[in-house]
Enzyme design. Structure first.
Site, PDB file in Angstrom:
ATOM      1  N   ARG A 182       0.806  -1.228   0.000  1.00 63.83           N
ATOM      2  CA  ARG A 182       0.000   0.000   0.000  1.00 63.83           C
ATOM      3  C   ARG A 182       0.838   1.277   0.000  1.00 63.83           C
ATOM      4  O   ARG A 182       0.421   2.306   0.525  1.00 63.83           O
ATOM      5  CB  ARG A 182      -0.983   0.017   1.173  1.00 63.83           C
ATOM      6  CG  ARG A 182      -1.982  -1.085   1.051  1.00 63.83           C
ATOM      7  CD  ARG A 182      -3.107  -1.007   2.027  1.00 63.83           C
ATOM      8  NE  ARG A 182      -3.894  -2.216   1.891  1.00 63.83           N
ATOM      9  CZ  ARG A 182      -3.567  -3.375   2.428  1.00 63.83           C
ATOM     10  NH1 ARG A 182      -2.484  -3.480   3.164  1.00 63.83           N
ATOM     11  NH2 ARG A 182      -4.302  -4.423   2.224  1.00 63.83           N
ATOM     12  N   LYS A 202       1.895  11.274 -11.096  1.00 70.72           N
ATOM     13  CA  LYS A 202       1.088  10.320 -11.871  1.00 70.72           C
ATOM     14  C   LYS A 202       1.964   9.134 -12.226  1.00 70.72           C
ATOM     15  O   LYS A 202       3.018   9.285 -12.848  1.00 70.72           O
ATOM     16  CB  LYS A 202       0.619  10.973 -13.176  1.00 70.72           C
ATOM     17  CG  LYS A 202      -0.624  11.789 -13.043  1.00 70.72           C
ATOM     18  CD  LYS A 202      -1.148  11.998 -14.449  1.00 70.72           C
ATOM     19  CE  LYS A 202      -2.179  13.047 -14.527  1.00 70.72           C
ATOM     20  NZ  LYS A 202      -2.649  13.202 -15.912  1.00 70.72           N
ATOM     21  N   GLU A 230       7.972  19.407 -24.887  1.00 70.95           N
ATOM     22  CA  GLU A 230       7.258  19.678 -23.624  1.00 70.95           C
ATOM     23  C   GLU A 230       7.761  20.988 -22.993  1.00 70.95           C
ATOM     24  O   GLU A 230       6.991  21.718 -22.379  1.00 70.95           O
ATOM     25  CB  GLU A 230       7.439  18.519 -22.629  1.00 70.95           C
ATOM     26  CG  GLU A 230       7.040  17.144 -23.146  1.00 70.95           C
ATOM     27  CD  GLU A 230       5.528  16.895 -23.250  1.00 70.95           C
ATOM     28  OE1 GLU A 230       4.731  17.763 -22.846  1.00 70.95           O
ATOM     29  OE2 GLU A 230       5.156  15.805 -23.760  1.00 70.95           O
ATOM     30  N   GLU A 249      -5.924  16.297 -10.377  1.00 72.42           N
ATOM     31  CA  GLU A 249      -6.728  16.606 -11.559  1.00 72.42           C
ATOM     32  C   GLU A 249      -8.199  16.770 -11.199  1.00 72.42           C
ATOM     33  O   GLU A 249      -9.067  16.199 -11.835  1.00 72.42           O
ATOM     34  CB  GLU A 249      -6.582  15.477 -12.601  1.00 72.42           C
ATOM     35  CG  GLU A 249      -5.940  15.948 -13.865  1.00 72.42           C
ATOM     36  CD  GLU A 249      -5.547  14.831 -14.798  1.00 72.42           C
ATOM     37  OE1 GLU A 249      -5.918  13.672 -14.592  1.00 72.42           O
ATOM     38  OE2 GLU A 249      -4.840  15.143 -15.769  1.00 72.42           O
ATOM     39  N   ASN A 287      -2.409  19.835 -20.870  1.00 75.65           N
ATOM     40  CA  ASN A 287      -2.807  19.049 -22.054  1.00 75.65           C
ATOM     41  C   ASN A 287      -2.722  19.831 -23.351  1.00 75.65           C
ATOM     42  O   ASN A 287      -3.057  19.291 -24.407  1.00 75.65           O
ATOM     43  CB  ASN A 287      -4.253  18.540 -21.903  1.00 75.65           C
ATOM     44  CG  ASN A 287      -4.340  17.438 -20.874  1.00 75.65           C
ATOM     45  OD1 ASN A 287      -3.337  16.795 -20.585  1.00 75.65           O
ATOM     46  ND2 ASN A 287      -5.505  17.249 -20.316  1.00 75.65           N
ATOM     47  N   HIS A 304      -1.852  18.228 -26.621  1.00 72.71           N
ATOM     48  CA  HIS A 304      -1.975  16.784 -26.416  1.00 72.71           C
ATOM     49  C   HIS A 304      -3.280  16.198 -26.944  1.00 72.71           C
ATOM     50  O   HIS A 304      -3.339  15.003 -27.194  1.00 72.71           O
ATOM     51  CB  HIS A 304      -1.813  16.437 -24.933  1.00 72.71           C
ATOM     52  CG  HIS A 304      -0.388  16.486 -24.473  1.00 72.71           C
ATOM     53  ND1 HIS A 304       0.358  17.647 -24.477  1.00 72.71           N
ATOM     54  CD2 HIS A 304       0.458  15.514 -24.022  1.00 72.71           C
ATOM     55  CE1 HIS A 304       1.565  17.394 -24.030  1.00 72.71           C
ATOM     56  NE2 HIS A 304       1.671  16.104 -23.745  1.00 72.71           N
ATOM     57  N   HIS A 330      -2.214  13.321 -28.995  1.00 72.15           N
ATOM     58  CA  HIS A 330      -2.558  11.916 -28.705  1.00 72.15           C
ATOM     59  C   HIS A 330      -3.233  11.266 -29.903  1.00 72.15           C
ATOM     60  O   HIS A 330      -3.017  10.077 -30.182  1.00 72.15           O
ATOM     61  CB  HIS A 330      -3.495  11.830 -27.494  1.00 72.15           C
ATOM     62  CG  HIS A 330      -2.791  12.044 -26.177  1.00 72.15           C
ATOM     63  ND1 HIS A 330      -3.389  12.649 -25.099  1.00 72.15           N
ATOM     64  CD2 HIS A 330      -1.537  11.725 -25.781  1.00 72.15           C
ATOM     65  CE1 HIS A 330      -2.537  12.687 -24.087  1.00 72.15           C
ATOM     66  NE2 HIS A 330      -1.402  12.139 -24.477  1.00 72.15           N
ATOM     67  N   HIS A 342       6.050  10.604 -29.077  1.00 65.81           N
ATOM     68  CA  HIS A 342       5.126  11.467 -28.330  1.00 65.81           C
ATOM     69  C   HIS A 342       5.453  12.959 -28.514  1.00 65.81           C
ATOM     70  O   HIS A 342       4.588  13.758 -28.851  1.00 65.81           O
ATOM     71  CB  HIS A 342       5.156  11.072 -26.852  1.00 65.81           C
ATOM     72  CG  HIS A 342       4.309  11.940 -25.982  1.00 65.81           C
ATOM     73  ND1 HIS A 342       2.937  11.861 -25.978  1.00 65.81           N
ATOM     74  CD2 HIS A 342       4.627  12.932 -25.098  1.00 65.81           C
ATOM     75  CE1 HIS A 342       2.446  12.751 -25.130  1.00 65.81           C
ATOM     76  NE2 HIS A 342       3.459  13.412 -24.582  1.00 65.81           N
TER      77      HIS A 342
HETATM   78  N1  LIG Z   1       3.596  10.288 -15.419  1.00 61.22           N
HETATM   79  C1  LIG Z   1       3.511  11.365 -16.162  1.00 61.22           C
HETATM   80  O1  LIG Z   1       3.082  12.436 -15.726  1.00 61.22           O
HETATM   81  C2  LIG Z   1       3.977  11.280 -17.587  1.00 61.22           C
HETATM   82  C3  LIG Z   1       4.101  12.454 -18.348  1.00 61.22           C
HETATM   83  C4  LIG Z   1       4.596  12.333 -19.636  1.00 61.22           C
HETATM   84  C5  LIG Z   1       4.961  11.097 -20.147  1.00 61.22           C
HETATM   85  N2  LIG Z   1       4.811   9.981 -19.386  1.00 61.22           N
HETATM   86  C6  LIG Z   1       5.201   8.661 -19.885  1.00 61.22           C
HETATM   87  O2  LIG Z   1       6.589   8.671 -20.135  1.00 61.22           O
HETATM   88  C7  LIG Z   1       6.893   7.687 -21.116  1.00 61.22           C
HETATM   89  C8  LIG Z   1       7.854   8.257 -22.134  1.00 61.22           C
HETATM   90  O3  LIG Z   1       9.032   8.637 -21.465  1.00 61.22           O
HETATM   91  P1  LIG Z   1      10.426   8.718 -22.226  1.00 61.22           P
HETATM   92  O4  LIG Z   1      10.270   9.512 -23.462  1.00 61.22           O
HETATM   93  O5  LIG Z   1      11.441   9.122 -21.228  1.00 61.22           O
HETATM   94  O6  LIG Z   1      10.617   7.212 -22.732  1.00 61.22           O
HETATM   95  P2  LIG Z   1      11.563   6.006 -22.291  1.00 61.22           P
HETATM   96  O7  LIG Z   1      11.586   5.832 -20.832  1.00 61.22           O
HETATM   97  O8  LIG Z   1      11.135   4.849 -23.124  1.00 61.22           O
HETATM   98  O9  LIG Z   1      13.004   6.500 -22.773  1.00 61.22           O
HETATM   99  C9  LIG Z   1      13.265   6.676 -24.140  1.00 61.22           C
HETATM  100  C10 LIG Z   1      14.469   5.855 -24.573  1.00 61.22           C
HETATM  101  O10 LIG Z   1      15.661   6.434 -24.063  1.00 61.22           O
HETATM  102  C11 LIG Z   1      16.436   5.446 -23.370  1.00 61.22           C
HETATM  103  N3  LIG Z   1      17.164   6.186 -22.363  1.00 61.22           N
HETATM  104  C12 LIG Z   1      16.716   6.653 -21.181  1.00 61.22           C
HETATM  105  N4  LIG Z   1      17.648   7.426 -20.602  1.00 61.22           N
HETATM  106  C13 LIG Z   1      18.723   7.425 -21.433  1.00 61.22           C
HETATM  107  C14 LIG Z   1      19.986   8.045 -21.389  1.00 61.22           C
HETATM  108  N5  LIG Z   1      20.304   8.894 -20.399  1.00 61.22           N
HETATM  109  N6  LIG Z   1      20.855   7.807 -22.394  1.00 61.22           N
HETATM  110  C15 LIG Z   1      20.503   7.004 -23.435  1.00 61.22           C
HETATM  111  N7  LIG Z   1      19.310   6.404 -23.552  1.00 61.22           N
HETATM  112  C16 LIG Z   1      18.430   6.620 -22.551  1.00 61.22           C
HETATM  113  C17 LIG Z   1      15.433   4.452 -22.884  1.00 61.22           C
HETATM  114  O11 LIG Z   1      16.032   3.200 -22.671  1.00 61.22           O
HETATM  115  C18 LIG Z   1      14.448   4.417 -24.054  1.00 61.22           C
HETATM  116  O12 LIG Z   1      14.950   3.578 -25.065  1.00 61.22           O
HETATM  117  C19 LIG Z   1       5.566   7.254 -21.723  1.00 61.22           C
HETATM  118  O13 LIG Z   1       5.236   5.979 -21.252  1.00 61.22           O
HETATM  119  C20 LIG Z   1       4.578   8.295 -21.197  1.00 61.22           C
HETATM  120  O14 LIG Z   1       3.277   7.772 -21.046  1.00 61.22           O
HETATM  121  C21 LIG Z   1       4.345  10.063 -18.112  1.00 61.22           C
HETATM  122 ZN   LIG Z   2       3.401  14.994 -23.192  1.00 63.38          ZN
END
Ligand SMILES: NC(=O)c1ccc[n+]([C@@H]2O[C@H](COP(=O)([O-])OP(=O)(O)OC[C@H]3O[C@@H](n4cnc5c(N)ncnc54)[C@H](O)[C@@H]3O)[C@@H](O)[C@H]2O)c1
Ligand SMILES: [Zn+2]
Length: 379
Positions: free
Chosen positions: A137, A159, A201, A253, A262, A265, A269, A283
């Site tokens: 939990r 989130k 972003e 939210e 958003n 987005h 999306h 993205h």
């Molecule tokens: N929780 C939230 O508020 C929120 C907000 C926006 C996005 N997200 C989520 O985030 C995710 C996307 O995140 P992302 O773009 O970081 O993707 P990711 O975590 O897949 O990273 C992108 C790529 O970069 C690689 N990588 C990471 N750090 C690295 C580094 N320092 N050097 C080399 N390679 C590296 C990873 O292995 C991956 O292949 C999605 O699932 C999305 O839904 C969440």
């Molecule tokens: Zn985004």
């Protein structure tokens, strides 16, 4: 060896009453992470007694030097570290991988004196955060984001979640971290396309909340693209500050304020969904084109003249981000939009700029207006 103090580090605070937490933005590796984690954890119910950590990372990040550096920083303050390496990529963000992480926590006899540390991009932060939110939990969570997107967006705000095969991010929770440790030198190894996606972003924050920041980005494009440490610390810290302001006013939210995030987005999306999440449109690329289309919608509704859209197109272009997408039909995009979980019923609402630095939520605009701006996307 004594820890070096990072004199250039910037501290940002996310104000959420008893769930407030610090964000450290520095560029001196993992030096200081141990002390930071201890202090952040002391402010939680885990208190001074955190003894063990599950450090979750992915295969790509596991190749980089900051994995052993983070491990020894935590061990240096008496936290025993178990490492779980999961496959890289969005497909890892699922219940099956979460389940393997619960197995790790069971194997290490994790209890309320254990912490989950997420070292990686948004996939790792969302996944490890979800596991931290649900195991026993709720275990404390330290975020160590290593992509620009994770540093400016996903690691802040609480989130967390995983995907269902039919719906992204649909299984989740709100679980604020105890602290966020950002080392911008991790970005040295990030592929250029991933770096650009994070910039989309960053640009978004300028449009929705801060015209001065937008102008600063226009002036500093060169130093940002060169990934100069000072410029990186500034864009990351300021983006975190802006996101923190929004999150502290609408943590879960509920008031609608968090919806300002958003911008870009709703259409973004739809672009991702219509393109099929196959990696053809990432993205941040979808959000870049989505922001431009949504600015054009604001123009059509008479909210804006063309100046903001022109500045946005120019800045995104200089950052190497797309402002159009090819091969997608407007009816496909409309269909994807009406399936978006954020829309109520068949109404598609947008967050649109009134002026640079201020956005508002629209009532559902006429479908013809939406169709018309979607048709400009492929031009
Ligand atoms: N929780 C939230 O508020 C929120 C907000 C926006 C996005 N997200 C989520 O985030 C995710 C996307 O995140 P992302 O773009 O970081 O993707 P990711 O975590 O897949 O990273 C992108 C790529 O970069 C690689 N990588 C990471 N750090 C690295 C580094 N320092 N050097 C080399 N390679 C590296 C990873 O292995 C991956 O292949 C999605 O699932 C999305 O839904 C969440
Ligand atoms: Zn985004």
């Amino acid at each position: 060896m004594p820890e070096l103090v990072d004199l250039h580090a910037i501290q940002v605070s996310v104000e959420l009453g008893p769930r407030s937490y610090p964000i450290h933005v520095g560029s001196q590796g993992a030096d200081g992470l141990g002390r930071f984690a201890r202090e952040a954890l002391e402010a939680t119910w885990a208190g001074r007694s955190t003894r063990s950590a599950l450090l979750v990372t992915d295969h790509n990040v596991a190749e980089c030097s900051y994995l052993p550096a983070s491990r020894s920083a935590l061990e240096g303050v008496g936290i025993a570290v178990r490492i779980a390496v999961v496959p890289s990529g969005e497909a890892t963000k699922c219940l099956a991988t979460a389940s393997t992480l619960y197995d790790e926590l069971i194997a290490m006899k994790a209890d309320r004196h254990s912490v989950v540390v997420a070292l990686g991009g948004g996939v790792i932060g969302d996944l490890a955060g979800f596991v931290a939110a649900t195991y026993s939990r709720g275990l404390p969570l330290i975020m160590c984001p290593t992509t620009l997107l994770a540093q400016v967006d996903s690691s802040v705000g609480g989130k967390v979640g995983v995907n269902h095969p039919q719906a992204k991010n649909i299984i989740g929770a709100f679980h604020q971290p105890a602290g966020v440790w950002i080392d911008t030198t991790t970005l040295d190894t990030l592929p250029p396309r991933e770096f650009r996606c994070g910039l989309a972003e960053v640009v978004k924050y300028g449009v929705i909340l801060d015209s001065g920041f937008f102008a600063w980005l226009e002036r500093e494009t060169g130093s940002i693209l060169d990934r100069r440490p000072g410029a990186l610390r500034e864009i990351v810290a300021h983006s975190c500050r802006l996101k923190a302001q929004v999150v502290s006013q609408d943590e879960r939210e509920e008031t609608g304020l968090r919806a300002v995030l958003n911008f870009g987005h709703t259409i973004g999306h739809a672009i991702e969904a219509a393109a099929g999440y196959k990696g053809t449109v990432l993205h941040g690329e979808a959000v870049a084109a989505g922001m431009v289309a949504e600015c054009r919608l604001a123009e059509r509704l008479g909210w804006l003249g063309p100046d903001l859209t022109n500045r946005l197109v120019s800045l995104l272009g200089r950052f190497g981000l797309p402002t159009t997408v090819s091969g997608l039909h407007e009816e496909q995009l409309l269909e994807a939009m009406s399936r978006d979980k954020k829309n109520q019923g068949s109404r598609i609402r947008f967050v649109l700029p009134r002026t640079l630095g201020r956005v508002e939520l629209t009532d559902a605009p006429e479908l013809d207006d939406v169709r018309s701006v979607l048709s400009t996307l492929s031009s």
